[in-house]
Motif scaffolding. Structure first.
Motif, PDB file in Angstrom:
ATOM      1  N   ALA A  21       0.834  -1.202   0.000  1.00  0.00           N
ATOM      2  CA  ALA A  21       0.000   0.000   0.000  1.00  0.00           C
ATOM      3  C   ALA A  21       0.874   1.259   0.000  1.00  0.00           C
ATOM      4  O   ALA A  21       0.587   2.221  -0.730  1.00  0.00           O
ATOM      5  N   ALA A  22       1.931   1.248   0.785  1.00  0.00           N
ATOM      6  CA  ALA A  22       2.834   2.401   0.831  1.00  0.00           C
ATOM      7  C   ALA A  22       3.550   2.584  -0.505  1.00  0.00           C
ATOM      8  O   ALA A  22       3.730   3.712  -0.970  1.00  0.00           O
ATOM      9  N   TYR A  23       3.928   1.474  -1.129  1.00  0.00           N
ATOM     10  CA  TYR A  23       4.590   1.543  -2.432  1.00  0.00           C
ATOM     11  C   TYR A  23       3.650   2.152  -3.468  1.00  0.00           C
ATOM     12  O   TYR A  23       4.051   3.012  -4.252  1.00  0.00           O
ATOM     13  N   GLU A  24       2.402   1.723  -3.447  1.00  0.00           N
ATOM     14  CA  GLU A  24       1.410   2.257  -4.389  1.00  0.00           C
ATOM     15  C   GLU A  24       1.114   3.731  -4.135  1.00  0.00           C
ATOM     16  O   GLU A  24       0.733   4.451  -5.046  1.00  0.00           O
ATOM     17  N   HIS A  28       8.802   4.680  -2.957  1.00  0.00           N
ATOM     18  CA  HIS A  28       9.471   3.709  -3.816  1.00  0.00           C
ATOM     19  C   HIS A  28      10.875   3.322  -3.371  1.00  0.00           C
ATOM     20  O   HIS A  28      11.494   2.475  -3.996  1.00  0.00           O
ATOM     21  N   THR A  29      11.384   3.927  -2.323  1.00  0.00           N
ATOM     22  CA  THR A  29      12.701   3.525  -1.818  1.00  0.00           C
ATOM     23  C   THR A  29      12.529   2.890  -0.444  1.00  0.00           C
ATOM     24  O   THR A  29      11.516   3.110   0.238  1.00  0.00           O
ATOM     25  N   SER A  30      13.525   2.140  -0.030  1.00  0.00           N
ATOM     26  CA  SER A  30      13.448   1.495   1.278  1.00  0.00           C
ATOM     27  C   SER A  30      13.367   2.539   2.388  1.00  0.00           C
ATOM     28  O   SER A  30      12.668   2.344   3.382  1.00  0.00           O
ATOM     29  N   ARG A  31      14.030   3.651   2.208  1.00  0.00           N
ATOM     30  CA  ARG A  31      13.988   4.726   3.212  1.00  0.00           C
ATOM     31  C   ARG A  31      12.587   5.329   3.306  1.00  0.00           C
ATOM     32  O   ARG A  31      12.071   5.569   4.397  1.00  0.00           O
ATOM     33  N   GLN A  32      11.958   5.601   2.163  1.00  0.00           N
ATOM     34  CA  GLN A  32      10.600   6.140   2.160  1.00  0.00           C
ATOM     35  C   GLN A  32       9.616   5.160   2.792  1.00  0.00           C
ATOM     36  O   GLN A  32       8.733   5.562   3.561  1.00  0.00           O
ATOM     37  N   LEU A  33       9.779   3.880   2.480  1.00  0.00           N
ATOM     38  CA  LEU A  33       8.911   2.860   3.060  1.00  0.00           C
ATOM     39  C   LEU A  33       9.102   2.775   4.573  1.00  0.00           C
ATOM     40  O   LEU A  33       8.145   2.589   5.320  1.00  0.00           O
ATOM     41  N   LYS A  34      10.334   2.924   5.015  1.00  0.00           N
ATOM     42  CA  LYS A  34      10.622   2.906   6.446  1.00  0.00           C
ATOM     43  C   LYS A  34       9.898   4.057   7.138  1.00  0.00           C
ATOM     44  O   LYS A  34       9.274   3.865   8.181  1.00  0.00           O
ATOM     45  N   MET A  35       9.962   5.242   6.563  1.00  0.00           N
ATOM     46  CA  MET A  35       9.313   6.405   7.163  1.00  0.00           C
ATOM     47  C   MET A  35       7.783   6.278   7.152  1.00  0.00           C
ATOM     48  O   MET A  35       7.113   6.701   8.084  1.00  0.00           O
ATOM     49  N   ARG A  47      17.984  -4.770  12.076  1.00  0.00           N
ATOM     50  CA  ARG A  47      18.943  -5.866  11.910  1.00  0.00           C
ATOM     51  C   ARG A  47      18.269  -7.115  11.370  1.00  0.00           C
ATOM     52  O   ARG A  47      18.899  -7.904  10.693  1.00  0.00           O
ATOM     53  N   ILE A  48      16.970  -7.296  11.640  1.00  0.00           N
ATOM     54  CA  ILE A  48      16.247  -8.474  11.173  1.00  0.00           C
ATOM     55  C   ILE A  48      15.579  -8.212   9.826  1.00  0.00           C
ATOM     56  O   ILE A  48      15.697  -9.002   8.901  1.00  0.00           O
ATOM     57  N   CYS A  49      14.873  -7.111   9.693  1.00  0.00           N
ATOM     58  CA  CYS A  49      14.016  -6.889   8.525  1.00  0.00           C
ATOM     59  C   CYS A  49      14.637  -6.040   7.418  1.00  0.00           C
ATOM     60  O   CYS A  49      14.092  -5.976   6.317  1.00  0.00           O
ATOM     61  N   ARG A  50      15.738  -5.390   7.672  1.00  0.00           N
ATOM     62  CA  ARG A  50      16.329  -4.489   6.671  1.00  0.00           C
ATOM     63  C   ARG A  50      16.592  -5.212   5.360  1.00  0.00           C
ATOM     64  O   ARG A  50      16.257  -4.716   4.289  1.00  0.00           O
ATOM     65  N   HIS A  51      17.176  -6.386   5.426  1.00  0.00           N
ATOM     66  CA  HIS A  51      17.485  -7.135   4.207  1.00  0.00           C
ATOM     67  C   HIS A  51      16.205  -7.512   3.457  1.00  0.00           C
ATOM     68  O   HIS A  51      16.143  -7.412   2.237  1.00  0.00           O
ATOM     69  N   LEU A  52      15.172  -7.947   4.184  1.00  0.00           N
ATOM     70  CA  LEU A  52      13.891  -8.278   3.550  1.00  0.00           C
ATOM     71  C   LEU A  52      13.298  -7.067   2.838  1.00  0.00           C
ATOM     72  O   LEU A  52      12.844  -7.163   1.698  1.00  0.00           O
ATOM     73  N   LEU A  53      13.303  -5.935   3.507  1.00  0.00           N
ATOM     74  CA  LEU A  53      12.734  -4.717   2.942  1.00  0.00           C
ATOM     75  C   LEU A  53      13.494  -4.287   1.693  1.00  0.00           C
ATOM     76  O   LEU A  53      12.892  -4.001   0.657  1.00  0.00           O
ATOM     77  N   GLU A  54      14.808  -4.262   1.759  1.00  0.00           N
ATOM     78  CA  GLU A  54      15.598  -3.834   0.610  1.00  0.00           C
ATOM     79  C   GLU A  54      15.482  -4.824  -0.554  1.00  0.00           C
ATOM     80  O   GLU A  54      15.436  -4.420  -1.713  1.00  0.00           O
ATOM     81  N   THR A  55      15.403  -6.113  -0.256  1.00  0.00           N
ATOM     82  CA  THR A  55      15.221  -7.116  -1.304  1.00  0.00           C
ATOM     83  C   THR A  55      13.856  -6.955  -1.962  1.00  0.00           C
ATOM     84  O   THR A  55      13.735  -7.051  -3.188  1.00  0.00           O
ATOM     85  N   TRP A  56      12.827  -6.688  -1.172  1.00  0.00           N
ATOM     86  CA  TRP A  56      11.480  -6.494  -1.705  1.00  0.00           C
ATOM     87  C   TRP A  56      11.433  -5.266  -2.614  1.00  0.00           C
ATOM     88  O   TRP A  56      10.857  -5.309  -3.697  1.00  0.00           O
ATOM     89  N   VAL A  57      12.053  -4.171  -2.186  1.00  0.00           N
ATOM     90  CA  VAL A  57      12.084  -2.948  -3.008  1.00  0.00           C
ATOM     91  C   VAL A  57      12.793  -3.233  -4.323  1.00  0.00           C
ATOM     92  O   VAL A  57      12.324  -2.821  -5.393  1.00  0.00           O
ATOM     93  N   HIS A  58      13.902  -3.948  -4.270  1.00  0.00           N
ATOM     94  CA  HIS A  58      14.649  -4.254  -5.493  1.00  0.00           C
ATOM     95  C   HIS A  58      13.838  -5.175  -6.416  1.00  0.00           C
ATOM     96  O   HIS A  58      13.894  -5.034  -7.636  1.00  0.00           O
ATOM     97  N   LYS A  60      10.573  -5.153  -6.673  1.00  0.00           N
ATOM     98  CA  LYS A  60       9.534  -4.315  -7.260  1.00  0.00           C
ATOM     99  C   LYS A  60      10.090  -3.451  -8.386  1.00  0.00           C
ATOM    100  O   LYS A  60       9.410  -3.184  -9.369  1.00  0.00           O
ATOM    101  N   ASN A  61      11.324  -2.981  -8.211  1.00  0.00           N
ATOM    102  CA  ASN A  61      11.953  -2.102  -9.197  1.00  0.00           C
ATOM    103  C   ASN A  61      13.428  -2.498  -9.339  1.00  0.00           C
ATOM    104  O   ASN A  61      14.277  -1.966  -8.638  1.00  0.00           O
ATOM    105  N   PRO A  62      13.727  -3.420 -10.260  1.00  0.00           N
ATOM    106  CA  PRO A  62      15.113  -3.905 -10.395  1.00  0.00           C
ATOM    107  C   PRO A  62      16.129  -2.814 -10.745  1.00  0.00           C
ATOM    108  O   PRO A  62      17.309  -2.986 -10.484  1.00  0.00           O
TER     109      PRO A  62
END
Length: 90
Positions: A21-24, A28-35, A47-58, A60-62
């Motif tokens: 929902a936030a992406y839509e 569109h960046t991991s930082r924006q999604l975090k905020m 430390r746990i979710c950062r990699h998941l979030l950044e992988t998901w963003v990538h 969505k937009n390679p």
């Protein structure tokens, strides 16, 4: 488990559907999604979710930049042991 109810950030209880929902909405960046969602802002500081979030963003937009410093994790200012917490020394 439904894909949309998958928890990405356990500390802040951010589900995949919230990220989508936030992406839509224009984040569109991991930082924006975090905020927008607070993913990565919990007790573990990403430390746990950062990699998941950044992988998901990538995924969505390679073409997005994969910069490990976009969502840095911050350790506590000074480490505190469980013993110190139990004794009220912290």
């Amino acid at each position: 488990m439904k894909r949309s109810s998958m928890i990405i950030c356990r500390c802040e209880e951010v589900a995949l559907i919230q990220l989508e929902a936030a992406y839509e909405s224009g984040c569109h960046t991991s930082r924006q999604l975090k905020m927008k969602t607070r993913a990565g802002m919990g007790a573990c500081q990403g430390r746990i979710c950062r990699h998941l979030l950044e992988t998901w963003v990538h995924a969505k937009n390679p073409e997005s930049v994969r910069d490990p410093e976009l969502l840095p994790h911050r350790p506590p200012v000074r480490p505190v042991t469980f013993g110190q917490l139990a004794n009220g020394e912290a």
